[in-house]
Every structure is written in structure tokens, then in C-alpha cells.
Design a protein around this motif. Structure first.
Motif, PDB file in Angstrom:
ATOM      1  N   ALA A  82       0.829  -1.204   0.000  1.00 45.89           N
ATOM      2  CA  ALA A  82       0.000   0.000   0.000  1.00 45.89           C
ATOM      3  C   ALA A  82       0.865   1.256   0.000  1.00 45.89           C
ATOM      4  CB  ALA A  82      -0.930  -0.005   1.214  1.00 45.89           C
ATOM      5  N   ALA A  83       1.933   1.256   0.779  1.00 47.11           N
ATOM      6  CA  ALA A  83       2.829   2.413   0.832  1.00 47.11           C
ATOM      7  C   ALA A  83       3.492   2.646  -0.520  1.00 47.11           C
ATOM      8  CB  ALA A  83       3.887   2.203   1.914  1.00 47.11           C
ATOM      9  N   ILE A  84       3.951   1.554  -1.153  1.00 50.01           N
ATOM     10  CA  ILE A  84       4.618   1.674  -2.451  1.00 50.01           C
ATOM     11  C   ILE A  84       3.650   2.179  -3.524  1.00 50.01           C
ATOM     12  CG2 ILE A  84       5.724   0.378  -4.311  1.00 50.01           C
ATOM     13  CD1 ILE A  84       6.888  -1.461  -2.145  1.00 50.01           C
ATOM     14  N   LEU A  85       2.457   1.581  -3.567  1.00 58.56           N
ATOM     15  CA  LEU A  85       1.477   1.964  -4.595  1.00 58.56           C
ATOM     16  C   LEU A  85       0.986   3.387  -4.408  1.00 58.56           C
ATOM     17  CD1 LEU A  85      -0.682  -1.289  -4.889  1.00 58.56           C
ATOM     18  CD2 LEU A  85       1.050  -0.434  -6.486  1.00 58.56           C
ATOM     19  N   SER A  86       0.849   3.841  -3.158  1.00 56.03           N
ATOM     20  CA  SER A  86       0.352   5.197  -2.920  1.00 56.03           C
ATOM     21  C   SER A  86       1.404   6.257  -3.239  1.00 56.03           C
ATOM     22  CB  SER A  86      -0.103   5.344  -1.464  1.00 56.03           C
ATOM     23  OG  SER A  86       0.971   5.115  -0.569  1.00 56.03           O
ATOM     24  N   MET A  87       2.688   5.869  -3.175  1.00 59.75           N
ATOM     25  CA  MET A  87       3.758   6.803  -3.528  1.00 59.75           C
ATOM     26  C   MET A  87       4.030   6.820  -5.030  1.00 59.75           C
ATOM     27  SD  MET A  87       6.562   6.101  -0.530  1.00 59.75           S
ATOM     28  CE  MET A  87       6.161   6.285   1.218  1.00 59.75           C
ATOM     29  N   ALA A  88       3.681   5.731  -5.708  1.00 62.14           N
ATOM     30  CA  ALA A  88       3.986   5.600  -7.132  1.00 62.14           C
ATOM     31  C   ALA A  88       3.438   6.733  -7.995  1.00 62.14           C
ATOM     32  CB  ALA A  88       3.483   4.252  -7.650  1.00 62.14           C
ATOM     33  N   PRO A  89       2.145   7.160  -7.818  1.00 56.17           N
ATOM     34  CA  PRO A  89       1.644   8.246  -8.666  1.00 56.17           C
ATOM     35  C   PRO A  89       2.454   9.527  -8.549  1.00 56.17           C
ATOM     36  CG  PRO A  89      -0.167   7.152  -7.547  1.00 56.17           C
ATOM     37  CD  PRO A  89       1.090   6.629  -6.937  1.00 56.17           C
ATOM     38  N   ILE A  90       2.905   9.849  -7.343  1.00 52.56           N
ATOM     39  CA  ILE A  90       3.682  11.074  -7.145  1.00 52.56           C
ATOM     40  C   ILE A  90       5.037  10.964  -7.824  1.00 52.56           C
ATOM     41  CG2 ILE A  90       4.816  12.513  -5.414  1.00 52.56           C
ATOM     42  CD1 ILE A  90       2.550  11.943  -3.541  1.00 52.56           C
ATOM     43  N   LEU A  91       5.686   9.802  -7.691  1.00 51.57           N
ATOM     44  CA  LEU A  91       6.987   9.604  -8.319  1.00 51.57           C
ATOM     45  C   LEU A  91       6.879   9.657  -9.841  1.00 51.57           C
ATOM     46  CD1 LEU A  91       8.379   6.752  -6.032  1.00 51.57           C
ATOM     47  CD2 LEU A  91       8.905   9.206  -5.945  1.00 51.57           C
ATOM     48  N   LEU A  92       5.852   9.011 -10.384  1.00 53.38           N
ATOM     49  CA  LEU A  92       5.659   9.023 -11.832  1.00 53.38           C
ATOM     50  C   LEU A  92       5.308  10.423 -12.329  1.00 53.38           C
ATOM     51  CD1 LEU A  92       3.675   5.686 -12.322  1.00 53.38           C
ATOM     52  CD2 LEU A  92       6.033   6.171 -13.021  1.00 53.38           C
ATOM     53  N   ALA A  93       4.457  11.116 -11.567  1.00 52.19           N
ATOM     54  CA  ALA A  93       4.075  12.477 -11.959  1.00 52.19           C
ATOM     55  C   ALA A  93       5.287  13.395 -11.964  1.00 52.19           C
ATOM     56  CB  ALA A  93       3.010  13.008 -11.002  1.00 52.19           C
ATOM     57  N   SER A  94       6.151  13.254 -10.969  1.00 53.14           N
ATOM     58  CA  SER A  94       7.365  14.069 -10.913  1.00 53.14           C
ATOM     59  C   SER A  94       8.289  13.754 -12.078  1.00 53.14           C
ATOM     60  CB  SER A  94       8.082  13.818  -9.579  1.00 53.14           C
ATOM     61  OG  SER A  94       9.296  14.531  -9.523  1.00 53.14           O
ATOM     62  N   ARG A  95       8.361  12.475 -12.411  1.00 50.67           N
ATOM     63  CA  ARG A  95       9.248  12.054 -13.519  1.00 50.67           C
ATOM     64  C   ARG A  95       8.794  12.644 -14.845  1.00 50.67           C
ATOM     65  NH1 ARG A  95      11.589  11.177 -17.404  1.00 50.67           N
ATOM     66  NH2 ARG A  95      12.861   9.388 -18.051  1.00 50.67           N
ATOM     67  N   TYR A  96       7.484  12.723 -15.068  1.00 53.46           N
ATOM     68  CA  TYR A  96       6.960  13.191 -16.350  1.00 53.46           C
ATOM     69  C   TYR A  96       6.366  14.598 -16.282  1.00 53.46           C
ATOM     70  CZ  TYR A  96       7.650   8.374 -17.775  1.00 53.46           C
ATOM     71  OH  TYR A  96       8.215   7.153 -18.060  1.00 53.46           O
ATOM     72  N   ASN A  97       6.710  15.343 -15.230  1.00 53.20           N
ATOM     73  CA  ASN A  97       6.289  16.741 -15.094  1.00 53.20           C
ATOM     74  C   ASN A  97       4.766  16.894 -15.157  1.00 53.20           C
ATOM     75  OD1 ASN A  97       6.648  19.505 -14.742  1.00 53.20           O
ATOM     76  ND2 ASN A  97       6.802  19.888 -16.950  1.00 53.20           N
ATOM     77  N   ILE A  98       4.080  16.092 -14.355  1.00 45.54           N
ATOM     78  CA  ILE A  98       2.626  16.138 -14.280  1.00 45.54           C
ATOM     79  C   ILE A  98       2.218  16.573 -12.878  1.00 45.54           C
ATOM     80  CG2 ILE A  98       0.496  14.786 -14.390  1.00 45.54           C
ATOM     81  CD1 ILE A  98       1.877  12.945 -16.382  1.00 45.54           C
ATOM     82  N   ALA A  99       1.318  17.538 -12.798  1.00 46.04           N
ATOM     83  CA  ALA A  99       0.809  18.000 -11.506  1.00 46.04           C
ATOM     84  C   ALA A  99      -0.474  17.247 -11.180  1.00 46.04           C
ATOM     85  CB  ALA A  99       0.539  19.506 -11.554  1.00 46.04           C
ATOM     86  N   LEU A 100      -0.531  16.650 -10.001  1.00 46.25           N
ATOM     87  CA  LEU A 100      -1.703  15.879  -9.599  1.00 46.25           C
ATOM     88  C   LEU A 100      -2.521  16.666  -8.578  1.00 46.25           C
ATOM     89  CD1 LEU A 100      -0.074  12.359  -9.136  1.00 46.25           C
ATOM     90  CD2 LEU A 100      -1.375  13.200 -11.092  1.00 46.25           C
ATOM     91  N   PRO A 101      -3.819  16.832  -8.818  1.00 51.62           N
ATOM     92  CA  PRO A 101      -4.671  17.509  -7.834  1.00 51.62           C
ATOM     93  C   PRO A 101      -4.683  16.752  -6.508  1.00 51.62           C
ATOM     94  CG  PRO A 101      -5.794  17.285  -9.953  1.00 51.62           C
ATOM     95  CD  PRO A 101      -4.562  16.421 -10.016  1.00 51.62           C
ATOM     96  N   LEU A 102      -4.739  17.488  -5.403  1.00 46.67           N
ATOM     97  CA  LEU A 102      -4.729  16.862  -4.083  1.00 46.67           C
ATOM     98  C   LEU A 102      -5.865  15.859  -3.898  1.00 46.67           C
ATOM     99  CD1 LEU A 102      -3.453  16.656  -1.305  1.00 46.67           C
ATOM    100  CD2 LEU A 102      -4.869  18.588  -0.563  1.00 46.67           C
ATOM    101  N   PRO A 103      -7.109  16.155  -4.341  1.00 44.67           N
ATOM    102  CA  PRO A 103      -8.181  15.161  -4.179  1.00 44.67           C
ATOM    103  C   PRO A 103      -7.848  13.814  -4.824  1.00 44.67           C
ATOM    104  CG  PRO A 103      -9.119  17.280  -4.748  1.00 44.67           C
ATOM    105  CD  PRO A 103      -7.629  17.412  -4.913  1.00 44.67           C
TER     106      PRO A 103
END
Length: 209
Positions: free
Chosen positions: A33-54
Motif C-alpha cells: 500500500a505504501a509503495i502503490l500510494s507513492m507511485a503516482p507522485i513519483l511518476l508524476a514528478s518524472r513526467y512533469n505532471i501535476a496531480l490535484p490533491l483530491p
């Protein structure tokens, strides 16, 4: 990030405590769960994507509700609608994610492909992920003796629920392209596109109206 940090800390502590106590299912699921929940942020940072907090909060809540409460504490068996609710909500989210990704490929140019075509591709994307998840559950059951599938009937109900949820998410994207209100889902789509204008360059004029 600051809002989610306590959740990540809690998951890591839960994994360490469970490992210390020899409760391996909780240790494994907390770590996953910890790995999967961190994955979107890491991927977004890698590809310069901003993710809304919700989106980030919903992702972490869904993962905890599914892996920890559902699989470890057997909420799937105690609350009959738990599995359906998770499948429906994830399918809606995947339908929207599919739309955002496909629309991104066209750089936000709504004239490059018909809204119906983009919505259909979004639907098939979400449904494909749902089908792959069912294959994953089958593989886990066969390999490790788990009971993620529950039954063949449960698998079919999950796929039907995925199809309905995927259609809702895809229709929200269709409504956005047609300039219609899609309620909360439409606002989430607009917020993501607004935060990532560089990915939807050809659609900027439309979003500014």
C-alpha cells in the motif's frame, strides 16, 4: 504531500509492527500500500505532471480500503457491498484517467478526434485495467493460495461493475469535450487540465473561455 505524509508513516509503522509480530499478510499489504500510494507522485514528478490533491488523497484511501481493510481484515466478507463500491469507484477513476491520457495524446485538441471516439477509448482503457486486475487475482490465488477471486460469480459481478464505472468516467470526459456540466467529475477533469496546461497546449483557448 504534507497531508499524505502521516498516512505513509502510518503504513510503514504498520508494516514494521506486523513484521515484528509475525503477521505477514498485514506486513505485506501495508508495504504494498505504501509503495502503490507513492507511485503516482513519483511518476508524476518524472513526467512533469501535476496531480490535484483530491486525486492523491482518493488514491491512498482506495489502496488502504482495498488492500488492508478488504484483504487483511476481511471487510469484503463482512460488508457485502464493499467490493462493488471499490470496483465502481476505481473504474470511474480509470475512465477519467483514460480520458485525460488519450486527450493528452491529442494535446488537448478536441477537433483532432471525435468526442465519441475519445470517450470509447477511455471506456476500453478502464475496462482493460479491470480485466487485468481479475487476471492478477487469479494468478495470486493459484500461486499463493489466497482467495482474492472469491468465486466465478464474484468475478463476473466485478467485471460488470467495472464496465458501469468505466462508462461513467468516460461519459464525464465526453461531457467535458461537449462543453456540458459533469458535476464533480467534470470539475476534477477541468482541474487536472488546468494544472497541466503544458500537456494540453492546443486546448488552452477552450479552457480559458
Amino acid at each position: 504531500m504534507r497531508l499524505l505524509a502521516p498516512l505513509w508513516v502510518a503504513l510503514v509503522l504498520a508494516a514494521l509492527w506486523a513484521a515484528w509480530e509475525g503477521w505477514w499478510p498485514l506486513a505485506a499489504m501495508s508495504t504494498l500500500a505504501a509503495i502503490l500510494s507513492m507511485a503516482p507522485i513519483l511518476l508524476a514528478s518524472r513526467y512533469n505532471i501535476a496531480l490535484p490533491l483530491p486525486f492523491l488523497v482518493a488514491t491512498v484511501v482506495f489502496i488502504i480500503a482495498s488492500l488492508i481493510f478488504g484483504e487483511v481484515f476481511d471487510i469484503y466478507y463482512r460488508i457485502w457491498w464493499w467490493d462493488m463500491a471499490l470496483h465502481a469507484s476505481s473504474a470511474v477513476a480509470l475512465g477519467m484517467i483514460g480520458f485525460l491520457f488519450i486527450y493528452m495524446l491529442f494535446e488537448g485538441d478536441r477537433f483532432a478526434a471525435p468526442p465519441v471516439a475519445i470517450a470509447f477509448l477511455s471506456f476500453t482503457f478502464a475496462l482493460s485495467i479491470g480485466a487485468l486486475w481479475e487476471i492478477f487475482e487469479y494468478a495470486m490465488d493459484q500461486s499463493f493460495g489466497t482467495n482474492m477471486q472469491k468465486s466465478a460469480n464474484d468475478t463476473m459481478i466485478d467485471l460488470i461493475t467495472d464496465a458501469i464505472g468505466a462508462a461513467v468516467g468516460a461519459l464525464a470526459g465526453f461531457a467535458y469535450l461537449k462543453g456540458r456540466s459533469a458535476g464533480l467529475l467534470g470539475r476534477l477533469i477541468r482541474d487536472f487540465i488546468t494544472l497541466n496546461r503544458h500537456l494540453y497546449a492546443k486546448g488552452r483557448s477552450r479552457d480559458d473561455k
